[in-house]
Design a protein around this motif. Structure first.
Motif, short mmCIF file in Angstrom:
data_model
loop_
_atom_site.label_atom_id
_atom_site.label_comp_id
_atom_site.label_asym_id
_atom_site.label_seq_id
_atom_site.Cartn_x
_atom_site.Cartn_y
_atom_site.Cartn_z
N GLU A 13 0.84 -1.20 0.00
CA GLU A 13 0.00 0.00 0.00
C GLU A 13 0.88 1.25 0.00
O GLU A 13 1.83 1.34 0.77
CB GLU A 13 -0.90 0.03 1.23
CG GLU A 13 -2.01 -0.99 1.20
CD GLU A 13 -3.17 -0.53 0.35
OE1 GLU A 13 -3.40 0.69 0.26
OE2 GLU A 13 -3.86 -1.39 -0.21
N ILE A 18 2.58 -2.89 6.54
CA ILE A 18 1.90 -3.92 7.32
C ILE A 18 2.97 -4.80 7.96
O ILE A 18 3.76 -5.43 7.26
CB ILE A 18 0.96 -4.78 6.45
CG1 ILE A 18 -0.08 -3.90 5.76
CG2 ILE A 18 0.27 -5.83 7.32
CD1 ILE A 18 -0.95 -4.65 4.76
N LYS A 189 -8.47 -6.80 8.20
CA LYS A 189 -7.38 -6.21 7.43
C LYS A 189 -7.86 -5.05 6.57
O LYS A 189 -7.22 -3.99 6.52
CB LYS A 189 -6.71 -7.27 6.55
CG LYS A 189 -5.50 -6.73 5.79
CD LYS A 189 -4.81 -7.83 4.99
CE LYS A 189 -3.61 -7.27 4.24
NZ LYS A 189 -2.91 -8.33 3.45
N ASP A 190 -9.00 -5.21 5.91
CA ASP A 190 -9.53 -4.15 5.05
C ASP A 190 -9.87 -2.90 5.87
O ASP A 190 -9.64 -1.77 5.43
CB ASP A 190 -10.78 -4.63 4.30
CG ASP A 190 -10.44 -5.61 3.19
OD1 ASP A 190 -9.26 -5.67 2.78
OD2 ASP A 190 -11.36 -6.33 2.74
N LEU A 193 -6.64 -1.18 6.81
CA LEU A 193 -6.09 -0.50 5.63
C LEU A 193 -6.85 0.78 5.32
O LEU A 193 -6.26 1.80 4.94
CB LEU A 193 -6.11 -1.43 4.42
CG LEU A 193 -5.00 -2.49 4.37
CD1 LEU A 193 -5.27 -3.49 3.26
CD2 LEU A 193 -3.64 -1.82 4.17
N ARG A 197 -5.03 4.35 5.22
CA ARG A 197 -5.06 5.19 4.02
C ARG A 197 -5.47 6.62 4.36
O ARG A 197 -4.95 7.59 3.81
CB ARG A 197 -6.01 4.61 2.98
CG ARG A 197 -5.53 3.33 2.34
CD ARG A 197 -6.46 2.91 1.21
NE ARG A 197 -6.16 1.55 0.76
CZ ARG A 197 -6.95 0.50 0.96
NH1 ARG A 197 -8.11 0.66 1.60
NH2 ARG A 197 -6.60 -0.69 0.53
#
Length: 261
Positions: A13, A18, A189-190, A193, A197
């Motif tokens: 990313e 991570i 996890k999503d 993230l 972001r």
């Protein structure tokens, strides 16, 4: 993905790292090798100017981390589970300017909870379970648990968890402010993230200085003082029979026979 044995570092990313604790067979319990590698990887993240936020998670289905590997403690290797710069796991006291988000699941126990508390905030899966069970095995949560937990949640609940070793489930952890949100395991996890972001999309210097000022506002006694107090108690306990008995009983899967000495 770059693999460094007990710790994984992934930077797929833009602006986000991570970091994964990677001893899944023992619920990511902290040994000397993981300690060395986590400090190395976290330092690498901190020095990388392209990284603005980091997610810390645990591999496998058992949990984020069970804390110190009691086999190491029983063998007299407790000193190898900390470093002079990073503290426990090479992370609990490591200076951090980047925003660190803990994404935790399953067991978040003992030193595992202390690692989580060393992050800026956390999100959890629905199956997460949080505890500081050190007193059950003749130990203490000297690497942040005894002073960061009472700052993170109501004093009475923190005290109950500390002196009984009792655990709390994910929803209660969210209600009391220990974690920011709870999501299904497949979304963990999503979700992490998505938050990372947002952080990485903000002005880097503004985030850096905002984090530093917010940390100062939340403190009372300096952490250096609190940490030294905890280390002093731990040093005294290490010379007692009970300190040796707890890890032995854990390994032998029996109730400890405490002597109070």
């Amino acid at each position: 993905m770059q693999k460094i044995d007990s710790v994984l570092l992934d930077r797929t990313e833009e602006g986000v790292a991570i970091v994964t604790l990677n001893r899944p067979s023992v619920c990511n319990a902290v040994n000397a090798e993981l300690t060395r590698q986590l400090e190395e990887v976290a330092t690498q993240v901190e020095m990388d100017k392209t990284i603005r936020a980091a997610i810390l998670c645990g591999a496998g289905s058992k949990g984020f981390s069970a804390g110190a590997d009691l086999r190491e403690v029983a063998a007299g290797n407790v000193a190898q589970l900390s470093t002079s710069t990073g503290g426990f796991a090479g992370f609990a006291r490591l200076p951090k300017n980047k925003v660190w988000i803990a994404a935790v699941h399953g067991a978040v126990m003992a030193g595992g909870l202390e690692i989580m508390l060393a992050c800026d905030f956390a999100i959890a899966s629905e199956d997460a379970l949080f505890a500081l069970p050190e007193v059950k095995w003749g130990l203490i949560a000297s690497e942040g648990g005894l002073y960061r937990l009472p700052r993170a949640i109501p004093q009475a609940l923190a005290m109950e968890m500390i002196v009984t070793g009792a655990s709390i489930q994910a929803n209660r952890a969210m209600q009391c402010g220990l974690v920011n949100r709870v999501v299904p395991a497949e979304q963990l996890k999503d979700e992490a993230l998505a938050i990372a972001r947002k952080v990485s999309g903000n002005a880097p210097l503004a985030v850096l200085h905002s984090k530093a000022l917010a940390q100062q506002a939340a403190s009372s006694l300096p952490e250096d003082t609190l940490h030294q107090l905890g280390r002093d108690v731990l040093a005294r306990l290490q010379n007692t029979e009970d300190f040796r008995e707890g890890p032995r009983a854990f390994i032998e899967r029996r109730a400890p026979a405490w002597k109070g000495q």
